[in-house]
Design a protein around this motif. Sequence first.
Motif, PDB file in Angstrom:
ATOM      1  N   SER A 150       2.762  -1.663   4.287  1.00 26.31           N
ATOM      2  CA  SER A 150       2.540  -0.239   4.032  1.00 26.31           C
ATOM      3  C   SER A 150       3.851   0.443   3.699  1.00 26.31           C
ATOM      4  O   SER A 150       4.859   0.213   4.347  1.00 26.31           O
ATOM      5  N   TYR A 154       5.152   4.339   3.126  1.00 23.95           N
ATOM      6  CA  TYR A 154       4.801   5.758   3.150  1.00 23.95           C
ATOM      7  C   TYR A 154       6.064   6.579   2.968  1.00 23.95           C
ATOM      8  O   TYR A 154       7.077   6.321   3.620  1.00 23.95           O
ATOM      9  N   GLU A 197       0.864  -1.185   0.000  1.00 18.27           N
ATOM     10  CA  GLU A 197       0.000   0.000   0.000  1.00 18.27           C
ATOM     11  C   GLU A 197       0.899   1.234   0.000  1.00 18.27           C
ATOM     12  O   GLU A 197       1.468   1.607   1.018  1.00 18.27           O
ATOM     13  N   THR A 198       1.028   1.846  -1.168  1.00 22.82           N
ATOM     14  CA  THR A 198       2.002   2.912  -1.337  1.00 22.82           C
ATOM     15  C   THR A 198       1.343   4.281  -1.229  1.00 22.82           C
ATOM     16  O   THR A 198       0.350   4.543  -1.901  1.00 22.82           O
ATOM     17  N   VAL A 199       1.877   5.113  -0.362  1.00 22.94           N
ATOM     18  CA  VAL A 199       1.425   6.506  -0.271  1.00 22.94           C
ATOM     19  C   VAL A 199       2.651   7.394  -0.334  1.00 22.94           C
ATOM     20  O   VAL A 199       3.558   7.259   0.481  1.00 22.94           O
ATOM     21  N   VAL A 200       2.684   8.280  -1.314  1.00 30.03           N
ATOM     22  CA  VAL A 200       3.812   9.195  -1.440  1.00 30.03           C
ATOM     23  C   VAL A 200       3.289  10.616  -1.384  1.00 30.03           C
ATOM     24  O   VAL A 200       2.396  10.984  -2.143  1.00 30.03           O
TER      25      VAL A 200
END
Lengths: 413, 225
Positions: free
Chosen positions: A337, A339, A300-303
Amino acid sequence: MSTAIEPRLYRARHHRMVAGVAAGISEHLGIPVIRVRVAFVVLLGLSGLGLLLYAAFWAVVPVRPGETGEPPRRDLLQLMPFVAIGLGVLVIQLMVFGRTGVTGTAGWLVAIIAVGAGVIWHQSTPERRRQWSETMPVPWLGAVLEESDRRAFVLRFIGGGLLVAVGVVGVAAVYSPQADFDAVANGVIFALVGLAGVGVVAAPVLWRMFNQLRTEREGRIREQERAELAAMVHDQVLHTLALIQRNAADVKTVQRLARGQERSLRSWLYKPTGSPTERFAAALEQAAAEVEDTFAISVETVVVGDRETDERIAALVAAAREALVNAARHAKVETVSLYAEVEPEQVSVFVRDRGAGFDPTTVEDHRHGVRGSIIGRMDRHGGRAEIRSSPGDGTEVRLFMPIRESTGSGREW
Amino acid sequence: MTESTDIAEGAEQPRLRVFLVDDHAMFRAGVRAELGVHVEVVGEASTVAEAINRIAVTLPDVVLLDVHMPDGGGRAVLDAMRRTHPAIRFLALSVSDAAEDVIGLIRAGARGYVTKTISPDELTAAIRRVADGDAVFSPRLAGFVLDAFAARPDVPVADPELDQLTNREREVLRLLARGYAYKEIAKELFISIKTVETHVSNVLRKLQMSNRYELSRWAADRRLV
């Protein structure tokens, strides 16, 4: 004076252009109204017979019973072509029955232009006119060509007509016997003015041609986009679905295929830009995608934020990748995850799983994964790595890389 | 307040009344089958108009709202229902996790946003949390919010109290984006779960009330519109 010529002939006010005479006659005789109108206009040429006839009909033909209400507004726009044609016919009549010679040539010119302009006007439908004016690139050009706006239309018509007339008069003056040098120069000017007038009148036609070409080109571009989409769906989506059908029993494979396809569709739909070799976010997402594909887990990639890459950022991405690989190998979980946040002073990356976990103090020295690829690599490039883990509570790898403006300096951080 | 991420506890609460809005019948059937054990699905709709009519009649606790539908999508349903039925909570459930969709729905009044790849258990937990008045922030949504607020630190705003996130709220969002659950955030920051929920609700409120001008600028900067 209300004795009707024919009891059943009425003026049709609903389709009237001036008084509904032509419309009434056309309904009565069952012929297209345009023919009746043209007949009136042509009869105008016989010493104004058309006008007299029309006036006579107007006077004696009653309005159709029941049409007592307010008649619809006249469409003056529609009237204009007939006015133009009528003008032309009148001038022709003048030429035929009046004087001939040099002024005759000029008169013919006026007549032809007037008739031609009227016909062109009549044939350009309101829808097309609206289309042109909507696609007008320059507002003033739109104002000149706009035909739905009556004021602009009248202005244009009168202006164009005047220019034509003045131009023709000028040519006539040049050909007159008393011609001298000044007269020739004036003649040229007048001829140019005349040409400009023709241009104004002919502009809608030219614009229509231009517009049609443009519409065609737009259609081609749309078609191309559609073809590209179809090719993408065929090459990727359909093949993935076929593979999924063939591997339906193998849950892991199906999940991996579906995830890979979802990712590629998403990036196709939402992320049109960014090269992994140039941008930090793209590089990190690519690393996550590789781990997803290799180990059949989901990342689950959040940039948040983005910046250009340099060798320090590349090291950060490599360390993050190693952390992801570790999580995928050892944590025994489905989801990890990832981030990342780009701040003005530093870039931080967090890799977290809720898996098995381990005791960081007991990691043996020969395990290069953590010590070499993560902690060591971050240290070498001036960054910092923290690993928080305890058995049963998952693991979080925290990577921090300070940003400095000039990457080539030897200053230690 | 009970720990709403825990399904075993949640199952003993009264069954929530849930309404489904999605233009794909297959998806509605799937969600209904998966959720039927935990909540009561009181109705479903496949179009915006149908949704507006049926929600007003059935008055559910939570509406699961698809983002992309013909005739305006979930946004249109939210705009139509929010003023007349403020008690109904909306949870956006979409296949799209594009930033403009997520932020747009939240600004229109949805209390949370989850993607369709969510597991049934997580979805049930999210519905329960929304029904309790809390916001549901996925890590990705937290990332978008951070992006939206953090990208322009120097821009002066008309009402700083309304448009800026406090440091604490930012911290909470960061941890959310890192994949932490509410109780893990509480442990990390040495605050109670209730406080975490308050921070998240404040973020949601700010997000809905921030002025339109900034959002459009934010979207334009990223070439989203």
